[in-house]
Design a protein around this motif. Structure first.
Motif, short mmCIF file in Angstrom:
data_model
loop_
_atom_site.label_atom_id
_atom_site.label_comp_id
_atom_site.label_asym_id
_atom_site.label_seq_id
_atom_site.Cartn_x
_atom_site.Cartn_y
_atom_site.Cartn_z
N ILE A 37 14.69 5.01 14.49
CA ILE A 37 14.05 3.87 15.12
C ILE A 37 13.20 4.38 16.28
N TYR A 38 11.99 3.86 16.37
CA TYR A 38 11.05 4.29 17.40
C TYR A 38 10.46 3.08 18.10
N ILE A 39 10.04 3.30 19.33
CA ILE A 39 9.34 2.29 20.12
C ILE A 39 7.87 2.69 20.15
N ILE A 40 7.01 1.70 19.91
CA ILE A 40 5.57 1.96 19.94
C ILE A 40 4.96 1.13 21.06
N SER A 41 4.05 1.73 21.78
CA SER A 41 3.37 1.07 22.89
C SER A 41 1.87 1.23 22.70
N LEU A 42 1.16 0.10 22.65
CA LEU A 42 -0.29 0.12 22.46
C LEU A 42 -0.98 -0.48 23.68
N VAL A 43 -2.10 0.10 24.06
CA VAL A 43 -2.98 -0.47 25.06
C VAL A 43 -4.26 -0.83 24.33
N THR A 44 -4.65 -2.11 24.38
CA THR A 44 -5.84 -2.57 23.68
C THR A 44 -6.80 -3.26 24.65
N ASN A 45 -7.95 -3.65 24.14
CA ASN A 45 -8.89 -4.39 24.96
C ASN A 45 -8.41 -5.81 25.24
N TYR A 46 -7.33 -6.26 24.59
CA TYR A 46 -6.74 -7.58 24.84
C TYR A 46 -5.44 -7.50 25.64
N GLY A 47 -5.03 -6.30 26.02
CA GLY A 47 -3.80 -6.14 26.80
C GLY A 47 -2.86 -5.15 26.13
N ASN A 48 -1.64 -5.12 26.62
CA ASN A 48 -0.63 -4.18 26.12
C ASN A 48 0.28 -4.85 25.10
N TRP A 49 0.82 -4.03 24.18
CA TRP A 49 1.76 -4.53 23.18
C TRP A 49 2.83 -3.47 22.96
N ASN A 50 4.09 -3.89 22.91
CA ASN A 50 5.22 -2.99 22.64
C ASN A 50 6.01 -3.54 21.46
N GLY A 51 6.53 -2.65 20.64
CA GLY A 51 7.33 -3.07 19.50
C GLY A 51 8.19 -1.91 19.01
N LYS A 52 8.93 -2.18 17.94
CA LYS A 52 9.79 -1.16 17.35
C LYS A 52 9.42 -1.01 15.87
N PHE A 53 9.69 0.18 15.33
CA PHE A 53 9.56 0.37 13.89
C PHE A 53 10.62 1.35 13.42
N VAL A 54 10.94 1.26 12.14
CA VAL A 54 11.95 2.13 11.53
C VAL A 54 11.25 3.07 10.58
N LYS A 55 11.48 4.37 10.75
CA LYS A 55 10.96 5.38 9.84
C LYS A 55 12.11 5.76 8.91
N LYS A 56 11.91 5.56 7.60
CA LYS A 56 12.96 5.90 6.64
C LYS A 56 12.77 7.27 6.07
#
Length: 56
Positions: A37-56
């Motif tokens: 399980i990993y946490i992803i953090s994005l910075v975009t022109n509309y603001g920041n976004w954080n989420g999780k994803f599972v790598k199988k």
């Protein structure tokens, strides 16, 4: 509505930064990451976004 990703960070659950990209992001290659399980953090022109994803 065009979203531009200016920064991408992937962190494992131990807090280690395993992927960082700040240039021309339109695809994320996670093939080198171990399964888990990993946490992803994005910075975009509309603001920041954080989420999780599972790598199988």
């Amino acid at each position: 509505m065009d979203v531009t990703i200016t920064s991408l960070k992937v962190i494992d659950l131990l807090g280690n930064e395993v992927l960082l990209s700040t240039n021309g992001i339109n695809k994320i290659d996670v093939s080198d990451l171990s399964s888990g399980i990993y946490i992803i953090s994005l910075v975009t022109n509309y603001g920041n976004w954080n989420g999780k994803f599972v790598k199988k």
